[in-house]
Design an enzyme around this catalytic site. Structure first.
Site, PDB file in Angstrom:
ATOM      1  N   CYS A 107       3.291  -5.018   6.856  1.00 26.57           N
ATOM      2  CA  CYS A 107       2.598  -4.234   5.402  1.00 26.57           C
ATOM      3  C   CYS A 107       3.805  -4.278   4.336  1.00 26.57           C
ATOM      4  CB  CYS A 107       1.953  -3.481   5.111  1.00 26.57           C
ATOM      5  SG  CYS A 107       0.142  -4.555   6.107  1.00 26.57           S
ATOM      6  N   HIS A 166       1.242  -1.078  -0.188  1.00 24.80           N
ATOM      7  CA  HIS A 166      -0.116   0.067   0.205  1.00 24.80           C
ATOM      8  C   HIS A 166       1.096   1.627  -0.247  1.00 24.80           C
ATOM      9  CE1 HIS A 166       0.935   0.917   4.194  1.00 24.80           C
ATOM     10  NE2 HIS A 166       0.663  -0.546   4.570  1.00 24.80           N
TER      11      HIS A 166
END
Length: 194
Positions: A170, A154
């Site tokens: 992440c 992301h």
């Protein structure tokens, strides 16, 4: 003549390293406005987006994250790849393995997992936007059984951390880079994190 030998050697060595920058993707008016609201930071050109010779050996269409290098590669045909600088999981939260993109979202809402809320009680769900930790785009990853891994590739509201091991697992990218990747990667694309 002896002075030319080192110069010739450097020139030959660099000839084998083929990379060039790639143009920014087209942005909507909302993308441009919201991205402008994210504080900009000093940026190491090593972590910029480049078209490079593919070092991964993976099949075209594969996303490969090299955690030690802090680089993500999207493999193209003809032994080329687009390379992006990333933030990876810090030592306690890093992970490796294979996954698939099962969902893509623009300016996604953030719903921190319960485990993260236990660690950091100050975090809370947040609507998509420039202050959101997921940034401009998110690619949601599933394991081999199709279950959500809770890991994402992301954007970020902390671009100054690109090139570091600082996330909760992440893979974070500059917002302009995650838009570029988002536009290239289809749902069901394979992802390898090593």
């Amino acid at each position: 003549m002896p002075r030319l030998l080192p110069l010739a050697a450097i020139t030959l060595a660099l000839a084998g390293c083929s990379f060039r920058s790639t143009p920014d993707p087209d942005l909507s008016a909302q993308d441009a406005a919201w991205m402008a609201m994210v504080p900009q930071a000093e940026f190491d050109p090593h972590f910029a987006r480049y078209l490079v010779d593919d070092p991964t050996g993976a099949a075209p269409g594969t996303v490969v994250v090299e955690t030690r290098e802090r680089q993500l590669y999207f493999v193209l045909p003809d032994r080329k790849a687009v390379r992006y600088g990333v933030t990876v999981g810090d030592e306690a939260f890093g992970w490796t393995g294979s996954a698939r993109v099962f969902r893509k979202a623009s300016w996604p809402d953030w719903n921190p997992p319960a485990e993260m809320v236990r660690r950091w009680p100050h975090v809370h769900p947040m609507k998509g936007g420039p202050a959101n930790p997921l940034g401009a785009r998110a690619l949601y990853l599933a394991d081999g059984g199709g279950r959500d891994t809770l890991y994402r590739i992301h954007g970020t509201n902390e671009p100054e951390r690109i090139g570091q091991a600082a996330s909760s697992g992440c893979i974070r990218m500059r917002n302009i880079d995650v838009v570029d990747l988002f536009n290239r990667v289809p749902v069901d694309a394979p992802v390898i994190v090593r």
